[in-house]
Structure formats: structure tokens, C-alpha cells
Design a protein around this motif. Structure first.
Motif, PDB file in Angstrom:
ATOM      1  N   CYS B 213       0.850  -1.186   0.000  1.00  0.00           N
ATOM      2  CA  CYS B 213       0.000   0.000   0.000  1.00  0.00           C
ATOM      3  C   CYS B 213       0.883   1.233   0.000  1.00  0.00           C
ATOM      4  CB  CYS B 213      -0.907   0.017   1.231  1.00  0.00           C
ATOM      5  SG  CYS B 213      -0.058   0.309   2.780  1.00  0.00           S
ATOM      6  N   ASN B 214       0.312   2.363  -0.385  1.00  0.00           N
ATOM      7  CA  ASN B 214       1.033   3.624  -0.260  1.00  0.00           C
ATOM      8  C   ASN B 214       1.150   3.973   1.223  1.00  0.00           C
ATOM      9  OD1 ASN B 214       0.857   6.866  -0.089  1.00  0.00           O
ATOM     10  ND2 ASN B 214       1.953   6.247  -1.941  1.00  0.00           N
ATOM     11  N   TRP B 215       2.252   4.576   1.605  1.00  0.00           N
ATOM     12  CA  TRP B 215       2.508   4.847   3.029  1.00  0.00           C
ATOM     13  C   TRP B 215       1.490   5.796   3.650  1.00  0.00           C
ATOM     14  CZ3 TRP B 215       3.731   9.786   4.857  1.00  0.00           C
ATOM     15  CH2 TRP B 215       4.047  10.755   3.892  1.00  0.00           C
ATOM     16  N   LYS B 216       0.877   6.647   2.833  1.00  0.00           N
ATOM     17  CA  LYS B 216      -0.044   7.637   3.405  1.00  0.00           C
ATOM     18  C   LYS B 216      -1.393   7.021   3.782  1.00  0.00           C
ATOM     19  CE  LYS B 216       0.452  10.488  -0.163  1.00  0.00           C
ATOM     20  NZ  LYS B 216       1.455   9.658  -0.898  1.00  0.00           N
ATOM     21  N   VAL B 217      -1.719   5.872   3.190  1.00  0.00           N
ATOM     22  CA  VAL B 217      -3.016   5.254   3.491  1.00  0.00           C
ATOM     23  C   VAL B 217      -3.114   4.872   4.972  1.00  0.00           C
ATOM     24  CG1 VAL B 217      -4.572   3.343   2.960  1.00  0.00           C
ATOM     25  CG2 VAL B 217      -3.369   4.512   1.099  1.00  0.00           C
ATOM     26  N   PRO B 218      -2.156   4.112   5.516  1.00  0.00           N
ATOM     27  CA  PRO B 218      -2.252   3.813   6.952  1.00  0.00           C
ATOM     28  C   PRO B 218      -2.022   5.026   7.854  1.00  0.00           C
ATOM     29  CG  PRO B 218      -0.241   2.864   6.014  1.00  0.00           C
ATOM     30  CD  PRO B 218      -1.074   3.345   4.860  1.00  0.00           C
ATOM     31  N   VAL B 219      -1.210   5.985   7.406  1.00  0.00           N
ATOM     32  CA  VAL B 219      -1.018   7.191   8.223  1.00  0.00           C
ATOM     33  C   VAL B 219      -2.357   7.917   8.382  1.00  0.00           C
ATOM     34  CG1 VAL B 219       0.079   9.459   8.359  1.00  0.00           C
ATOM     35  CG2 VAL B 219       1.411   7.482   7.612  1.00  0.00           C
ATOM     36  N   GLU B 220      -3.101   8.043   7.295  1.00  0.00           N
ATOM     37  CA  GLU B 220      -4.450   8.639   7.343  1.00  0.00           C
ATOM     38  C   GLU B 220      -5.350   7.853   8.278  1.00  0.00           C
ATOM     39  OE1 GLU B 220      -6.561   8.587   3.649  1.00  0.00           O
ATOM     40  OE2 GLU B 220      -4.880   9.435   2.572  1.00  0.00           O
ATOM     41  N   ASN B 221      -5.248   6.520   8.159  1.00  0.00           N
ATOM     42  CA  ASN B 221      -6.114   5.654   8.949  1.00  0.00           C
ATOM     43  C   ASN B 221      -5.909   5.920  10.442  1.00  0.00           C
ATOM     44  OD1 ASN B 221      -6.334   2.811  10.453  1.00  0.00           O
ATOM     45  ND2 ASN B 221      -7.833   2.883   8.806  1.00  0.00           N
ATOM     46  N   PHE B 222      -4.646   6.099  10.850  1.00  0.00           N
ATOM     47  CA  PHE B 222      -4.355   6.300  12.271  1.00  0.00           C
ATOM     48  C   PHE B 222      -4.510   7.753  12.700  1.00  0.00           C
ATOM     49  CE2 PHE B 222      -2.561   2.460  14.391  1.00  0.00           C
ATOM     50  CZ  PHE B 222      -2.813   1.566  13.371  1.00  0.00           C
ATOM     51  N   ILE B 223      -4.386   8.691  11.763  1.00  0.00           N
ATOM     52  CA  ILE B 223      -4.411  10.099  12.174  1.00  0.00           C
ATOM     53  C   ILE B 223      -5.818  10.559  12.533  1.00  0.00           C
ATOM     54  CG2 ILE B 223      -4.816  11.370   9.999  1.00  0.00           C
ATOM     55  CD1 ILE B 223      -2.362  13.102  10.786  1.00  0.00           C
ATOM     56  N   GLY B 224      -6.818   9.857  11.982  1.00  0.00           N
ATOM     57  CA  GLY B 224      -8.146  10.371  12.322  1.00  0.00           C
ATOM     58  C   GLY B 224      -9.320   9.520  11.900  1.00  0.00           C
ATOM     59  N   SER B 309      -9.238   5.976  20.388  1.00  0.00           N
ATOM     60  CA  SER B 309      -8.386   7.030  19.852  1.00  0.00           C
ATOM     61  C   SER B 309      -7.331   6.439  18.935  1.00  0.00           C
ATOM     62  CB  SER B 309      -7.682   7.774  21.006  1.00  0.00           C
ATOM     63  OG  SER B 309      -6.956   6.861  21.816  1.00  0.00           O
ATOM     64  N   SER B 310      -6.725   7.292  18.121  1.00  0.00           N
ATOM     65  CA  SER B 310      -5.589   6.878  17.293  1.00  0.00           C
ATOM     66  C   SER B 310      -4.793   8.115  16.911  1.00  0.00           C
ATOM     67  CB  SER B 310      -6.057   6.112  16.058  1.00  0.00           C
ATOM     68  OG  SER B 310      -6.862   6.924  15.235  1.00  0.00           O
ATOM     69  N   VAL B 311      -3.513   7.897  16.602  1.00  0.00           N
ATOM     70  CA  VAL B 311      -2.580   9.009  16.473  1.00  0.00           C
ATOM     71  C   VAL B 311      -1.601   8.766  15.332  1.00  0.00           C
ATOM     72  CG1 VAL B 311      -0.855  10.404  17.709  1.00  0.00           C
ATOM     73  CG2 VAL B 311      -2.623   9.175  19.005  1.00  0.00           C
ATOM     74  N   LEU B 317       4.817   8.014  11.657  1.00  0.00           N
ATOM     75  CA  LEU B 317       4.790   7.326  12.952  1.00  0.00           C
ATOM     76  C   LEU B 317       3.345   7.297  13.451  1.00  0.00           C
ATOM     77  CD1 LEU B 317       6.013   6.305  15.690  1.00  0.00           C
ATOM     78  CD2 LEU B 317       6.311   8.722  16.296  1.00  0.00           C
ATOM     79  N   SER B 318       2.891   6.146  13.907  1.00  0.00           N
ATOM     80  CA  SER B 318       1.520   6.050  14.422  1.00  0.00           C
ATOM     81  C   SER B 318       1.490   5.221  15.696  1.00  0.00           C
ATOM     82  CB  SER B 318       0.589   5.392  13.391  1.00  0.00           C
ATOM     83  OG  SER B 318       0.514   6.129  12.200  1.00  0.00           O
ATOM     84  N   PHE B 319       0.474   5.473  16.523  1.00  0.00           N
ATOM     85  CA  PHE B 319       0.261   4.595  17.675  1.00  0.00           C
ATOM     86  C   PHE B 319      -1.185   4.642  18.133  1.00  0.00           C
ATOM     87  CE2 PHE B 319       1.910   8.603  19.426  1.00  0.00           C
ATOM     88  CZ  PHE B 319       1.012   8.897  20.434  1.00  0.00           C
ATOM     89  N   LEU B 320      -1.536   3.668  18.965  1.00  0.00           N
ATOM     90  CA  LEU B 320      -2.882   3.584  19.524  1.00  0.00           C
ATOM     91  C   LEU B 320      -2.799   3.571  21.042  1.00  0.00           C
ATOM     92  CD1 LEU B 320      -4.435   0.752  17.292  1.00  0.00           C
ATOM     93  CD2 LEU B 320      -4.730   3.225  17.033  1.00  0.00           C
ATOM     94  N   ASN B 324      -1.708   0.243  22.748  1.00  0.00           N
ATOM     95  CA  ASN B 324      -0.257   0.423  22.935  1.00  0.00           C
ATOM     96  C   ASN B 324       0.587  -0.139  21.798  1.00  0.00           C
ATOM     97  OD1 ASN B 324      -1.228   1.483  25.284  1.00  0.00           O
ATOM     98  ND2 ASN B 324       0.288   0.517  26.604  1.00  0.00           N
ATOM     99  N   THR B 325       0.009  -0.293  20.616  1.00  0.00           N
ATOM    100  CA  THR B 325       0.846  -0.611  19.468  1.00  0.00           C
ATOM    101  C   THR B 325       1.470   0.691  18.976  1.00  0.00           C
ATOM    102  OG1 THR B 325       0.974  -1.535  17.240  1.00  0.00           O
ATOM    103  CG2 THR B 325      -1.080  -0.447  17.821  1.00  0.00           C
ATOM    104  N   PHE B 326       2.737   0.600  18.614  1.00  0.00           N
ATOM    105  CA  PHE B 326       3.543   1.757  18.238  1.00  0.00           C
ATOM    106  C   PHE B 326       4.218   1.374  16.940  1.00  0.00           C
ATOM    107  CE2 PHE B 326       6.795   4.978  18.701  1.00  0.00           C
ATOM    108  CZ  PHE B 326       6.182   5.958  19.467  1.00  0.00           C
ATOM    109  N   ARG B 327       4.129   2.180  15.895  1.00  0.00           N
ATOM    110  CA  ARG B 327       4.533   1.674  14.582  1.00  0.00           C
ATOM    111  C   ARG B 327       5.013   2.745  13.618  1.00  0.00           C
ATOM    112  NH1 ARG B 327      -0.332  -1.239  12.507  1.00  0.00           N
ATOM    113  NH2 ARG B 327       0.190  -2.571  14.263  1.00  0.00           N
ATOM    114  N   VAL B 328       5.900   2.332  12.727  1.00  0.00           N
ATOM    115  CA  VAL B 328       6.360   3.201  11.649  1.00  0.00           C
ATOM    116  C   VAL B 328       6.058   2.513  10.327  1.00  0.00           C
ATOM    117  CG1 VAL B 328       8.332   4.344  10.572  1.00  0.00           C
ATOM    118  CG2 VAL B 328       8.168   4.248  13.054  1.00  0.00           C
ATOM    119  N   TRP B 329       5.526   3.294   9.376  1.00  0.00           N
ATOM    120  CA  TRP B 329       5.213   2.789   8.039  1.00  0.00           C
ATOM    121  C   TRP B 329       6.314   3.306   7.117  1.00  0.00           C
ATOM    122  CZ3 TRP B 329       0.475   0.488   9.272  1.00  0.00           C
ATOM    123  CH2 TRP B 329      -0.293   1.083  10.282  1.00  0.00           C
TER     124      TRP B 329
END
Lengths: 181, 466
Positions: B213-224, B309-311, B317-320, B324-329
Motif C-alpha cells: 500500500c502507499n505509506w499515506k493510506v495507513p497514516v491517514e487511517n491512524f491520524i483520524g 483514539s488513534s494518532v 509514525l503512528s500509535f494507539l 499500545n501498538t507503536f509503529r512506523v510505516w
């Protein structure tokens, strides 16, 4: 297999061909249950005290005492019976979108070695698997690994009491693991 | 934490900035709330992202707990650049490109370990943990060639800095400080990083997987995007909770907040995310520390510690909180990522609780996790559909929650009512477009002004009554 390799002796002189054949057939049938998505029937092959463990693999130097995997580190599965029940429960939901249309699975099981243990009705069983999954048009995932099981001979037949799954990939080349091994 | 390399780092050459894409302004319409599908597919856009986003953003490198002692190191990526992150003898952390400056071979082939030096497999060049070239076979021949060893150490990452245990690196010596980069978003980060003054740690190592997938897809998913959870994760929620995902559509106390393109969506139910781990001991733990957190960070933030929540921290960089999952795409071309995940816990948590969290994150948000299982499929096909020449010329809807910004709030950053929103998506793409359109930092618009003093992140120790 690597830094964590431990070749435990297997005194299979005590195990007759017929017994080995039974274990092989058991493992083949188990694989066929998975390939047929008969998740609950598969779960029924686990003992209540099952520990089902598939650690994540790290690249570390041979001299590094931490090794490439260990209990308490990352794992894809570190499950007891209740955990496995939950995973099966997800597969069974009509809203498990990533399973509909269904994934097509094949589990090839080979290199079966049956070894006695100090417990009369328990056997240490080594095997390897090749798992190929296909989804939709062009999603194909290949995963190979070694398994070390403890199989228990019970009143209702052979049951899996412990399973350790060591895959070859450190970077999992798949988006998910929507199966068992 | 930043090392000596200000402005003119002789060991890290950079090309002059390329011209921004001429059609950048046609990719995003933030007032209407639309986004071109090309951002997920075009190679030209991706190449510009490597230069204008990743090679000048602060990227997550490590948690300090992963490198407790001098010589402890790990290897990771800054986009597609492989780097070694290593604890120095003076306690600082440095990072270097993981490549030998002689003939360019990869220097270290492990994920992590402890080293006194790094030796290249090719010709045996040896480097100290400080990156200095220590020696090589046939050293006298190099000396006779006029080589000055001090000019041929490892290439250092231009800037390295930490915020409450999280170590970030930046390839751009001219980039603003990490403090400025995170700005007021630290007010929210403290919910995860500074609940009780004892800090956090990673447990259990890193699990890595590939998603096409494109990296921005999961970043969007976690950002909001809590919106997807109700539908995508219905099966997992029923398996873990015995019922559907909570109805968050009309939660009167739920928000989108963002600053500098970092975003957090949340409600105030304290343990909504944590509940999906299906472990009541974790919920009990969070309720147990809530009053301590309230004393330290205030009542409001104490309700965010494990809430629904999600961040995402810009860019990848994303986390929940709670799970408590912490991740980099890490991007791998426009259509592929390498996902690195860890489990983050409070350092002060009992060992049993840490173990439960490690197990819980694997059960829910890992490649075998019951939640992530359904995400991967969505991420891949939200990308792959854009292979269609005509398909990728279409726009996507990104207008949920237009006109929900709150102006009468004390919360820092840009604040929006209702966590079912796409305000953070829009803020992310605003920041993305600002960087993609800028040749230099002078051209990056300063849209978000920090309002909090540094002292706002320096919490007093909680008062303990004996």
C-alpha cells in the motif's frame, strides 16, 4: 536453523512404523481441516492447556546470546486455548470482510519425526509446513516453517498440547496471517 | 541529544532542492475536501516525497529503552535510507547511514545488538560506535595514497534529538528543532509518554511485515479514521468484546486535534481502546493510574490514556493509546511499505501488565492480529485500484467534518468537534502540500503557532501522600 537451533536427540527406535503412520495421518488431516476452513473442528484438536507459539524472528549475530527469538519477545501467536477461540470467533463472523470471498489455502506437511518423551502418552513431533494462500485475483502468499509439537494420546484420540512454529522470514512478506499452521 | 553538525556537515552531502511539482495545487482541495488519487500512485510524487518530506522531516528512530548501554545499537530506516542508531559512551545517541563509505556495502546486517565497533564484511574497514574510521587492512597503502581517515567515517544523520524517550532523526541540518516540529502536539503526546513521570519503554522487540500500500493510506487511517472501525473491525470487535464497536458517531465529548500535520482523534471514555484487548486486568490498571495521571496532566487528559483514539505523528509514525501498538510505516516505493511495530508500556507498570500488553497488541494489531487482518486488505486495495489510468484521475472525498472547528476551547492546536471526522486528514495533507511545495524551510508556511510555554511539558512530580 540458526542461533536458536537445538537438535534434541530423537530415539525413534521405540516408535513403530504404524505409530509414525498414525501421527502423520493426524497431521495431514489437521492440515486439511485448515485448508477447508473448518476452524472449530481444527480447534477441537487442541488440548485445553494448549500453548500455541509462533515467535517473530530477529536478525542477530551468532555470538549474540539473545538469539533470534525467545519467549517474552515479539510473537505472531502466543496463545492459550481462549486466545485461539477468539481468533476462530473472528473467522466465523459474517463481517470478517478480508475472508469474503474466501482465501484459498494449502498446507503441505512433511518431514514428520515422532519422538518419545518422558511422559508415556506424550510425543514430541517435528514437522515442516509449506503454506500457500491465494486471495482474489493475484494475492499469493508463501510461508514456510518448522513445527515442534507435543502431541498427547488421549481417550478421544491424538490432541495437540503444544506447538512451536518457527518461520524462515524475519520480515514477514505478507500483509497478514489469516490462517494457522 | 543533537550532535555536532550544524549547517555544514561535511560527511552528509545533499543535492540542491529540486523544483516542486507544477501540478501540486491540483492534487488537494482542502476547502471542498477532496484529494487526487494520484498521491498514492505516481512515481514522480513519490520521488519528491523522499526528498521534500522524508529527507527533511523528523523521523522516529528508536525508543531510548532499546539502547540502555553504550554500544547498544539497532538498525532501522529513514524512508528507504538504512541507518544504525547507537548509544554513545557519553550517553548520547547517534545515527549513521548503514553503509561503508569505502565501496558502499551494507555495514551491519543485524536488526539489533551490542558492538564495540562496526566492521564492513567487504574489505574489513572498521568504525567506532562514534562513526570514526578506526582502521583497515593494508592501512599503510591508504596512507601512502594520501587518504585522511578522519574524513571517511560513517555518514552521520544530520540531527538526532529525543522527546520523552522517543528518539528522532532528521537528514536535514537546516530543519527546525524537534521541539519546534512537535510544538503544542506534545501536550497530547504526554498522555502516552508521561503519565506518571516514570516514562515508557518498548517491550518484546520489533515485528516487521510488508503491506502493498502507499505509506499515506495507513497514516491517514491512524491520524483520524475511527469511522472505519465500526465497519472494518466489526468481526474483531465481536470476537474480542462479544459485540460491535462502540457507536462513536454522536459522542458529544470526542475530538480531532492536530498541530503541524500531527493528529490525534479521541473520545474521553478512558479505556475504550484498551477494552479491545479483551483483558480486564489492563482496564483495571488504567483505571488504577487514572487519578495519578489526573494529578499530573489534569482531568481531561487522564480520560485519554486508553480511550477510543488513534494518532499519527507527521509523516509516518503512528500509535494507539490503550492498545499500545507503536509503529512506523516505512515507504518502499509508491505502492509498498515495510511496517515495523512495537509495544509501548509505562516503565512503572507491573511486569504482569507489561506481559499482558505485549500479548494483547500481538492478538489485535500485528500481522496475525484480529483487527489488523482486515486493515491490510483495505490499505492494499485503496492503493492498487489506482493502477487504473482513468481511475487515478478521479478525486476522493475528504470533507467529513468541514465546519466542525472549535474556537472556544482551551485545548492547544486545531481542535474539532466529533472524532468521526476528516479534519486531521486535511491537516496532514496541508502539511504535506506545504513541504512538497517548498524549496527551502523559508518557503514552508508557519500555519500553526505554538501557544504553550516549555514549562507546560515539565510536569511536577505527583504529590504522594504517605
Amino acid at each position: 536453523m540458526n542461533a536458536n537451533a537445538e537438535v534434541v536427540p530423537c530415539d525413534d527406535r521405540l516408535i513403530g512404523h504404524e505409530v509414525t503412520y498414525q501421527f502423520e495421518q493426524f497431521l495431514y488431516r489437521e492440515a486439511r481441516l485448515l485448508d477447508s476452513e473448518r476452524w472449530e473442528d481444527w480447534l477441537a484438536l487442541m488440548t485445553d492447556d494448549i500453548h500455541y507459539w509462533m515467535p517473530a524472528i530477529e536478525n542477530r549475530r551468532r555470538a549474540d546470546k539473545l538469539g533470534s527469538y525467545a519467549p517474552g519477545r515479539g510473537a505472531y501467536f502466543d496463545d492459550n486455548h481462549f486466545d485461539l477461540q477468539r481468533r476462530v470467533a473472528r473467522f466465523m463472523q459474517p463481517s470478517a470482510w478480508a475472508e469474503d470471498p474466501p482465501t484459498r489455502h494449502v498446507h503441505v506437511i512433511s518431514n514428520v519425526e515422532v519422538c518419545p518423551t518422558e511422559t508415556a502418552n506424550e510425543y514430541r513431533v517435528h514437522s515442516v509446513f509449506v503454506n500457500y494462500r491465494s486471495r482474489g485475483e493475484a494475492d499469493n502468499d508463501l510461508l514456510l516453517g518448522r513445527r515442534e509439537d507435543v502431541l498427547r494420546d488421549t481417550e478421544v484420540g491424538l490432541r495437540i498440547a503444544r506447538r512451536k512454529i518457527i518461520i524462515t522470514q524475519s520480515l514477514l512478506m505478507s500483509k497478514n496471517i489469516n490462517t494457522f499452521f | 541529544m543533537s550532535h555536532e553538525c550544524s549547517g555544514a556537515c561535511p560527511r552528509l552531502k545533499r543535492d540542491a532542492a529540486s523544483e516542486p511539482l507544477p501540478y501540486l495545487d491540483r492534487l488537494i482541495d482542502l476547502e471542498k475536501g477532496s484529494l487526487s488519487r494520484r498521491v498514492y500512485w505516481d512515481r514522480q510524487i513519490y520521488d519528491q516525497e523522499l526528498e521534500k518530506i522524508f529527507a527533511r522531516s523528523w523521523l522516529f528512530l528508536a525508543h531510548e529503552s532499546q539502547l540502555p548501554n553504550a554500544g547498544d545499537y539497532l538498525t532501522t530506516y529513514m524512508a528507504e535510507d538504512n541507518v544504525i542508531v547507537v548509544r554513545q559512551k557519553d550517553g548520547s545517541i547517534k545515527a549513521f547511514l548503514n553503509t561503508c563509505p569505502h565501496r558502499g556495502n551494507k555495514l551491519n546486517f543485524t536488526d539489533a545488538g551490542h558492538a564495540r565497533s562496526f566492521v564492513c564484511n567487504y574489505h574489513g574497514w572498521s568504525f567506532g560506535i562514534d562513526g570514526a574510521l578506526r582502521g583497515m587492512a593494508g592501512q599503510q597503502l591508504f596512507e601512502a595514497s594520501g587518504m585522511n581517515a578522519s574524513e571517511h567515517g560513517l555518514h552521520p544523520v544530520a540531527q538526532v534529538a529525543s522527546y520523552k524517550g522517543l528518539v528522532f532523526g532528521n537528514m536535514d541540518p537546516d530543519a527546525p528543532s524537534l521541539t519546534e516540529w512537535l510544538g503544542d502536539f506534545r501536550f497530547y503526546l504526554d498522555v502516552m509518554l508521561d503519565m506518571d513521570g516514570q516514562g515508557t519503554e518498548f517491550v518484546g522487540g520489533c515485528v516487521k511485515s510488508v503491506i502493498n500500500c502507499n505509506w499515506k493510506v495507513p497514516v491517514e487511517n491512524f491520524i483520524g479514521d475511527i469511522y472505519h472501525a465500526l465497519w472494518t473491525h466489526d468481526s474483531a470487535a465481536r470476537a474480542m468484546l462479544g459485540g460491535p464497536v462502540a457507536e462513536v458517531y454522536n459522542d458529544p465529548e470526542s475530538y480531532h486535534v492536530n498541530f503541524n500535520g500531527h493528529g490525534w482523534e479521541f473520545n474521553l471514555d478512558v479505556v475504550g481502546n484498551a477494552a479491545t484487548l479483551g483483558d480486564k486486568e489492563i482496564r483495571k490498571y488504567l483505571y488504577g493510574i487514572q487519578s495519578t495521571v489526573a494529578e499530573r496532566l489534569g482531568e481531561f487528559r487522564s480520560k485519554m490514556i486508553g480511550s477510543i483514539s488513534s494518532v499519527s505523528v507527521f509523516p509516518n509514525l503512528s500509535f494507539l493509546p490503550g492498545q499500545n501498538t507503536f509503529r512506523v510505516w516505512h515507504p518502499r516505493g509508491p505502492g509498498k511499505i515495510e511496517l515495523h511495530t512495537w509495544t509501548i508500556v509505562n516503565r512503572s507498570a507491573p511486569q504482569d501488565i507489561k506481559d499482558r500488553w505485549l500479548k494483547g497488541t500481538m492478538m489485535t494489531f500485528s500481522p496475525s492480529g484480529v483487527f489488523e487482518m482486515d486493515d491490510g486488505e483495505n490499505f492494499e486495495f485503496s492503493t492498487r485500484t489506482n493502477a487504473g489510468f482513468v481511475t487515478r484521475q478521479q478525486d476522493l472525498y475528504m470533507g467529513l467534518g468541514l465546519d466542525t472547528q472549535l474556537t472556544d476551547t482551551d485545548l492547544p492546536g486545531n481542535v474539532y468537534r466529533n472524532q468521526v471526522n476528516e479534519a486531521n486528514h486535511r491537516a496532514f495533507y496541508q502539511r504535506w502540500a506545504d513541504l512538497m511545495g517548498a524549496r527551502s524551510w523559508n518557503e514552508v508556511p508557519q500555519r500553526d503557532e505554538a501557544s504553550l510555554q516549555e514549562s507546560a511539558f515539565d510536569h511536577e512530580e505527583p504529590k504522594v501522600n504517605a
